[in-house]
Design a protein around this motif. Structure first.
Motif, PDB file in Angstrom:
ATOM      1  N   PHE A   1       0.842  -1.194   0.000  1.00  0.00           N
ATOM      2  CA  PHE A   1       0.000   0.000   0.000  1.00  0.00           C
ATOM      3  C   PHE A   1       0.883   1.252   0.000  1.00  0.00           C
ATOM      4  N   ILE A   2       1.975   1.204   0.771  1.00  0.00           N
ATOM      5  CA  ILE A   2       2.909   2.334   0.856  1.00  0.00           C
ATOM      6  C   ILE A   2       3.559   2.585  -0.507  1.00  0.00           C
ATOM      7  N   LYS A   3       3.954   1.529  -1.174  1.00  0.00           N
ATOM      8  CA  LYS A   3       4.570   1.654  -2.504  1.00  0.00           C
ATOM      9  C   LYS A   3       3.622   2.352  -3.478  1.00  0.00           C
ATOM     10  N   GLU A   4       2.347   1.931  -3.437  1.00  0.00           N
ATOM     11  CA  GLU A   4       1.389   2.519  -4.363  1.00  0.00           C
ATOM     12  C   GLU A   4       1.137   3.988  -4.045  1.00  0.00           C
ATOM     13  N   LEU A   5       1.123   4.339  -2.753  1.00  0.00           N
ATOM     14  CA  LEU A   5       0.986   5.749  -2.372  1.00  0.00           C
ATOM     15  C   LEU A   5       2.128   6.581  -2.942  1.00  0.00           C
ATOM     16  N   LEU A   6       3.344   6.056  -2.839  1.00  0.00           N
ATOM     17  CA  LEU A   6       4.511   6.785  -3.340  1.00  0.00           C
ATOM     18  C   LEU A   6       4.528   6.830  -4.865  1.00  0.00           C
ATOM     19  N   ASP A   7       4.081   5.769  -5.496  1.00  0.00           N
ATOM     20  CA  ASP A   7       4.067   5.730  -6.963  1.00  0.00           C
ATOM     21  C   ASP A   7       3.052   6.701  -7.544  1.00  0.00           C
ATOM     22  N   LYS A   8       1.868   6.744  -6.946  1.00  0.00           N
ATOM     23  CA  LYS A   8       0.780   7.547  -7.513  1.00  0.00           C
ATOM     24  C   LYS A   8       0.869   9.014  -7.108  1.00  0.00           C
ATOM     25  N   LYS A   9       1.541   9.284  -5.998  1.00  0.00           N
ATOM     26  CA  LYS A   9       1.819  10.668  -5.563  1.00  0.00           C
ATOM     27  C   LYS A   9       0.564  11.534  -5.438  1.00  0.00           C
ATOM     28  N   GLY A  10      -0.535  10.960  -4.963  1.00  0.00           N
ATOM     29  CA  GLY A  10      -1.708  11.773  -4.680  1.00  0.00           C
ATOM     30  C   GLY A  10      -1.451  12.668  -3.478  1.00  0.00           C
ATOM     31  N   GLU A  11      -1.902  13.914  -3.553  1.00  0.00           N
ATOM     32  CA  GLU A  11      -1.619  14.824  -2.435  1.00  0.00           C
ATOM     33  C   GLU A  11      -2.618  14.630  -1.295  1.00  0.00           C
ATOM     34  N   VAL A  12      -3.909  14.567  -1.624  1.00  0.00           N
ATOM     35  CA  VAL A  12      -4.925  14.267  -0.607  1.00  0.00           C
ATOM     36  C   VAL A  12      -5.688  13.038  -1.091  1.00  0.00           C
ATOM     37  N   ASN A  13      -5.532  11.928  -0.389  1.00  0.00           N
ATOM     38  CA  ASN A  13      -6.098  10.648  -0.787  1.00  0.00           C
ATOM     39  C   ASN A  13      -7.221  10.256   0.168  1.00  0.00           C
ATOM     40  N   LEU A  14      -8.439  10.217  -0.353  1.00  0.00           N
ATOM     41  CA  LEU A  14      -9.590   9.830   0.460  1.00  0.00           C
ATOM     42  C   LEU A  14      -9.981   8.393   0.130  1.00  0.00           C
ATOM     43  N   PHE A  15      -9.848   7.494   1.106  1.00  0.00           N
ATOM     44  CA  PHE A  15     -10.214   6.092   0.935  1.00  0.00           C
ATOM     45  C   PHE A  15     -11.531   5.829   1.670  1.00  0.00           C
TER      46      PHE A  15
END
Length: 565
Positions: free
Chosen positions: A29-43
């Motif tokens: 999950f951390i890898k995908e956060l860093l890859d996609k570089k969304g600034e504000v991510n609402l899950f």
């Protein structure tokens, strides 16, 4: 070999790893956060699907504790986990950022004052955790403001902009932009709506979010979690940097809930492979993006129970943690079309509805479509397929598994019993006790029309239905499945006063409307052949009313015979 304990109710990543609990590795999950570089991510995900544990994992991966020893301790938590195998591009991000971490779930309180007080305490604790930044605050007014918020003596305006101010203080101290984690962001809004102080809460939460997430130069990125996407109230107004990842999104689809591979691995570890199909039928069935996932809370609870007793029966664990008021409200407010669709779902069928992702708590009951969407996004229905017609998306939905079907069944049963409690059934009771089959049939048919039935109804449903109907019969005992004669009669109604005629009922289900007549005859014949009334003369009764009752969907046919001893 001693097996690892299962982490039921543990959503602190550090505690889970340090105490050697079984962990389903979600660190990619951390890898995908860093890859996609969304600034504000609402899950947005249903309750108990791992949101809090993932937020805790993110914090321990990224946070700079301010000491070499603390950072090394945090990094050791990820030893042998998948993120550590992804290369320096990712591991060099460890322990590199100041992190603000808030959970808003404590604000579930009965009034605004208590809810606001709990939010203040949560913010104050985070200020206390970062109090090292006070050394960097050279402006007296900044230091005073920080201490006021930390000591819970600040004004409402101070707290409304407190996350923005804390990010500025952290940036000033560390020289690095800040990661902001907000868990269960919609809990205050849901609770405030049902408790009657929605306007107060929405105003405060809007101020917190706008100041912290909108054009905040000190923000590296943010992860926000909740059940519903709430935008109508302008919580996220103007956030061009907002990336919304709902259960319909293909991104990040396997990081909340357990995949089939993860459940299979867990079952092999605990030598419980033989339970695979049972667990699948009870707790699987959710489709998040392209990933089919299990309810992680229920799977973990059940496997833990099976490690103690391998014959333990499955239990609706999720039903005991989530508020089912939304299901109850659906049934209570339902018109004929909604009830018919609910019957289809409970019979294993599907319904098709337009998608409205922006469901808000004050609009849930504005339309039937909103209610169905609310149930879908909170985990009570699953996606079967999706299509686009003109500008509108349509979802085909079904009940995901036996656990959720149990929740619907129990909620509906309780609702029906509550309805019966306030209903005047005196005419029906009088007709039944006097042997007036026509009136009894008319009254019972009316109740059937008002209730929820099933397209594939079995006798057990009607048996429960009749027991609920007879529950308010005063001065009489109502017994079910009692041994009598040469078998078990369905229902016996009798008084301790032997001068009052007892009633025996045998229930049958017909496959057709016309077949109810023969089903009634079969029921009456069974009463006689099994001698269900054989013990009554010995108890002093001089006669008995024998009822054969046949059901076909929401229709019934009743025959009666008065037998004298």
């Amino acid at each position: 070999m001693q097996k690892k304990p299962l982490p039921v109710g543990i959503d602190d990543f550090e505690k889970l790893i340090r105490n050697n609990y079984y962990y389903v590795d979600k660190t990619l999950f951390i890898k995908e956060l860093l890859d996609k570089k969304g600034e504000v991510n609402l899950f947005t995900r249903p309750r108990r699907f791992g949101k809090t544990l993932n937020q805790s994992m993110i914090r321990f991966f990224f946070e700079n504790t301010g000491s070499l020893e603390g950072n090394e301790a945090n990094q050791a938590l990820f030893k042998d986990l998948q993120i550590m195998k992804q290369g320096d591009r990712y591991t060099q991000e460890m322990s590199s950022y100041p992190v603000i971490s808030l959970s808003l779930k404590s604000s579930k309180q009965p009034d605004w004052e208590l809810a606001y007080g709990c939010l203040k305490e949560e913010i104050g604790r985070e200020y206390l955790r970062h109090r090292i930044v006070l050394d960097s605050l050279k402006v007296p007014e900044q230091k005073r403001r920080y201490e006021d918020i930390m000591n819970l003596s600040g004004s409402q305006q101070d707290f409304a902009t407190s996350i923005r101010f804390l990010s500025e203080c952290l940036y000033q101290h560390w020289g690095r932009k800040v990661i902001i984690l907000i868990d269960e962001y919609d809990v205050p809004l849901e609770n405030a709506w049902f408790s009657g102080f929605y306007d107060n809460m929405i105003g405060f939460i809007r101020s917190v979010f706008e100041s912290a997430l909108k054009t905040n130069p000190c923000l590296e990125f943010s992860v926000v979690t909740g059940c519903l996407r709430i935008t109508k109230e302008s919580i996220f107004t103007g956030l061009n940097n907002l990336d919304i990842i709902s259960i319909l999104s293909r991104s990040y689809d396997e990081y909340f809930g357990f995949t089939q591979q993860e459940v299979d691995r867990m079952l092999r570890y605990y030598n419980l492979d033989m339970k695979r199909e049972l667990i699948k039928s009870w707790y699987d069935g959710y489709l998040f993006g392209d990933a089919e996932v299990y309810n992680p809370w229920s799977v973990t609870n059940y496997i833990k129970a099976l490690t103690v007793f391998t014959d333990e029966l499955p239990t609706p664990y999720w039903a005991n943690t989530s508020s089912n008021s939304n299901v109850r409200s659906l049934v209570e407010r339902a018109d004929i079309s909604v009830k018919e669709e609910l019957e289809i779902l409970l019979a294993g069928g599907t319904i098709e509805k337009p998608v409205h992702e922006e469901i808000t708590y004050d609009s849930v009951y504005d339309s039937e479509d909103n209610l169905w969407n609310f149930l879908f996004f909170t985990g009570y229905l699953k996606q079967i397929s999706r299509k686009m017609e003109n500008e509108t998306q349509y979802l085909t939905m079904a009940v995901p598994n036996l656990e959720v079907k149990y929740i619907f069944n129990n909620t509906i049963t309780k609702w029906f019993r509550d309805q019966i409690k306030v209903k005047d059934l005196s005419q029906m009771y009088a007709a039944m006790l006097e042997g007036d089959a026509d009136q009894f049939q008319a009254e019972l048919s009316g109740l059937l029309q008002e209730s929820i039935s099933y397209m594939d109804t079995q006798e057990a449903f009607y048996h429960g239905f009749m027991m609920g109907v007879l529950n308010n019969l005063r001065d009489y005992l109502v017994k079910s499945n009692r041994e009598s004669g040469n078998g078990r009669l369905d229902i016996l109604v009798r008084s301790h006063n032997v001068s009052k005629t007892p009633v025996i009922m045998e229930l049958k289900v017909s496959e057709t409307y016309k077949g109810m007549e023969n089903a009634c005859d079969t029921a009456m014949q069974q009463i006689e052949e099994k001698k269900y009334d054989s013990s009554l003369p010995e108890e002093g009764y001089t006669d008995v009313l024998l009822y054969g009752i046949a059901f076909f969907r929401k229709q019934c046919r009743i025959k009666v015979h008065r037998k004298r001893f």
